[in-house]
Scaffold this active site. Structure first.
Site, PDB file in Angstrom:
ATOM      1  N   GLY A  12       0.787  -1.235   0.000  1.00  0.00           N
ATOM      2  CA  GLY A  12       0.000   0.000   0.000  1.00  0.00           C
ATOM      3  C   GLY A  12       0.816   1.280   0.000  1.00  0.00           C
ATOM      4  N   SER A  13       2.057   1.231  -0.490  1.00  0.00           N
ATOM      5  CA  SER A  13       2.835   2.474  -0.471  1.00  0.00           C
ATOM      6  C   SER A  13       2.274   3.506  -1.445  1.00  0.00           C
ATOM      7  CB  SER A  13       4.315   2.193  -0.767  1.00  0.00           C
ATOM      8  OG  SER A  13       4.497   1.805  -2.100  1.00  0.00           O
ATOM      9  N   ASN A  14       1.690   3.054  -2.554  1.00  0.00           N
ATOM     10  CA  ASN A  14       1.067   4.029  -3.470  1.00  0.00           C
ATOM     11  C   ASN A  14      -0.185   4.640  -2.855  1.00  0.00           C
ATOM     12  OD1 ASN A  14       2.401   4.360  -6.218  1.00  0.00           O
ATOM     13  ND2 ASN A  14       2.538   2.147  -5.885  1.00  0.00           N
ATOM     14  N   LYS A  65      -7.787 -12.914 -12.121  1.00  0.00           N
ATOM     15  CA  LYS A  65      -8.695 -11.893 -12.654  1.00  0.00           C
ATOM     16  C   LYS A  65      -9.791 -11.596 -11.638  1.00  0.00           C
ATOM     17  CE  LYS A  65     -11.599 -15.256 -15.091  1.00  0.00           C
ATOM     18  NZ  LYS A  65     -12.256 -15.634 -16.345  1.00  0.00           N
ATOM     19  N   MET A  92      -3.336  -7.023  -8.168  1.00  0.00           N
ATOM     20  CA  MET A  92      -2.673  -8.020  -9.001  1.00  0.00           C
ATOM     21  C   MET A  92      -3.648  -8.939  -9.745  1.00  0.00           C
ATOM     22  SD  MET A  92       0.172  -6.760  -8.563  1.00  0.00           S
ATOM     23  CE  MET A  92       1.344  -7.836  -9.365  1.00  0.00           C
ATOM     24  N   ARG A  93      -4.807  -8.416 -10.080  1.00  0.00           N
ATOM     25  CA  ARG A  93      -5.760  -9.175 -10.902  1.00  0.00           C
ATOM     26  C   ARG A  93      -6.136  -8.351 -12.110  1.00  0.00           C
ATOM     27  NH1 ARG A  93      -8.980 -13.224  -8.073  1.00  0.00           N
ATOM     28  NH2 ARG A  93      -8.072 -13.485  -6.009  1.00  0.00           N
ATOM     29  N   ILE A  95      -8.614  -6.665 -14.611  1.00  0.00           N
ATOM     30  CA  ILE A  95      -9.957  -6.090 -14.509  1.00  0.00           C
ATOM     31  C   ILE A  95     -10.758  -6.509 -15.747  1.00  0.00           C
ATOM     32  CG2 ILE A  95     -11.171  -3.877 -14.518  1.00  0.00           C
ATOM     33  CD1 ILE A  95      -9.661  -4.558 -11.944  1.00  0.00           C
ATOM     34  N   ASN A 109      -4.412   2.835 -13.464  1.00  0.00           N
ATOM     35  CA  ASN A 109      -3.480   1.843 -12.933  1.00  0.00           C
ATOM     36  C   ASN A 109      -2.086   2.433 -12.925  1.00  0.00           C
ATOM     37  OD1 ASN A 109      -2.521  -0.775 -12.107  1.00  0.00           O
ATOM     38  ND2 ASN A 109      -1.783  -1.103 -14.194  1.00  0.00           N
ATOM     39  N   HIS A 111       1.932   1.145 -13.217  1.00  0.00           N
ATOM     40  CA  HIS A 111       2.710  -0.029 -13.622  1.00  0.00           C
ATOM     41  C   HIS A 111       4.203   0.284 -13.465  1.00  0.00           C
ATOM     42  CE1 HIS A 111       3.528  -3.772 -15.636  1.00  0.00           C
ATOM     43  NE2 HIS A 111       4.453  -3.140 -16.331  1.00  0.00           N
TER      44      HIS A 111
HETATM   45  C1  GAR Z   1       3.844  -1.161  -7.374  1.00  0.00           C
HETATM   46  O1  GAR Z   1       5.209  -1.159  -7.715  1.00  0.00           O
HETATM   47  C2  GAR Z   1       2.979  -1.219  -8.609  1.00  0.00           C
HETATM   48  O2  GAR Z   1       3.527  -0.526  -9.679  1.00  0.00           O
HETATM   49  C3  GAR Z   1       2.942  -2.703  -8.870  1.00  0.00           C
HETATM   50  O3  GAR Z   1       2.780  -3.272  -7.585  1.00  0.00           O
HETATM   51  C4  GAR Z   1       3.461  -2.437  -6.631  1.00  0.00           C
HETATM   52  C5  GAR Z   1       2.509  -2.174  -5.473  1.00  0.00           C
HETATM   53  O4  GAR Z   1       3.177  -1.519  -4.446  1.00  0.00           O
HETATM   54  N1  GAR Z   1       1.855  -3.046  -9.705  1.00  0.00           N
HETATM   55  C6  GAR Z   1       1.939  -3.976 -10.667  1.00  0.00           C
HETATM   56  O5  GAR Z   1       2.930  -4.637 -10.870  1.00  0.00           O
HETATM   57  C7  GAR Z   1       0.657  -4.162 -11.483  1.00  0.00           C
HETATM   58  N2  GAR Z   1       0.914  -4.932 -12.639  1.00  0.00           N
HETATM   59  P1  GAR Z   1       2.382  -0.850  -3.230  1.00  0.00           P
HETATM   60  O6  GAR Z   1       1.433  -1.928  -2.658  1.00  0.00           O
HETATM   61  O7  GAR Z   1       3.466  -0.495  -2.274  1.00  0.00           O
HETATM   62  O8  GAR Z   1       1.641   0.328  -3.754  1.00  0.00           O
END
Ligand code: GAR
Length: 202
Positions: A12-14, A65, A92-93, A95, A109, A111
């Site tokens: 959940g850092s984003n 998915k 990680m699914r 949509i 999203n 990436h």
């Molecule tokens: C992030 O690096 C995001 O870009 C990646 O998962 C991580 C989640 O980090 N997403 C993917 O790879 C989607 N295909 P977070 O839980 O710390 O936000």
């Protein structure tokens, strides 16, 4: 003001960076709920500590998915909480069309690569293995494909000779935490227009 429903499977850092941007007045939005397909995910703990509704949705019987009853459940939750924008933050699914139809052009999203290079899983490892000298992150609108939707913001990161998958992903994440609030602020301010596959900043 945007009403964000965040979907995530990880730490959940984003999501944290978005909450911080909102608190700092850099993003005109509020987070109305956080939904995860992983019961013990850090993103749910984060939401609870910020008094944001934190909800686990069982994704089974599918693994990769969001479809069927689980998708219907997520759509219902997003609507009940008043979300107008869906933010995939490490979800990680894939949509599927039901959610896309419920929130047309309102699902974003992030990436961890410079799309269209390295879509899919562990994009930072893909970049390292390919010998890329530059990678980064991409915020894009979600469409039916895997990591294929119109690109809103990209930020670059140099790939260093002694990078490990972990060190490269950590530096990409620093840029993610700038890119996602920036992209959502453009949306919140009504400064994005989609023309075909292209996002135009107005
Ligand atoms: C992030 O690096 C995001 O870009 C990646 O998962 C991580 C989640 O980090 N997403 C993917 O790879 C989607 N295909 P977070 O839980 O710390 O936000």
């Amino acid at each position: 003001m945007l009403a964000l429903g965040i979907l995530g499977s990880g730490k959940g850092s984003n999501a944290r960076s978005l909450l911080e941007a909102i608190r700092a007045g850099r993003l005109d939005a509020r987070v109305v709920c956080v939904i995860s397909d992983v019961a013990g995910a850090g993103i749910l703990d984060l939401a609870r500590t910020r008094n944001v509704p934190a909800i686990h949705v069982d994704g089974s019987p599918f693994r990769t998915k969001l479809d069927g009853a689980a998708q219907d459940h997520v759509i219902r939750l997003l609507r009940e909480h008043g979300a107008d924008t869906v933010v995939l933050a490490g979800f990680m699914r894939m949509i599927k069309s039901g959610l896309l139809r419920a929130f047309p052009r309102r699902i974003l999203n992030i990436h961890p690569a410079l799309l269209p290079a390295f879509p899919g899983l562990e994009a930072w490892t893909q970049a390292l293995r390919a010998g890329a000298k530059v990678s980064g992150c991409t915020v894009h609108f979600v469409d039916e494909g895997m990591d294929t939707g119109p690109i809103i913001v990209q930020r670059t990161v140099p790939v260093l000779d002694d990078d490990t998958p972990e060190s490269l992903h950590a530096r990409i994440q620093e840029q993610e935490h700038l890119a996602y609030p920036e992209a959502l602020a453009l949306l919140a301010d009504g400064r994005l227009r989609i023309e075909g596959r292209k996002v135009i900043r107005t």
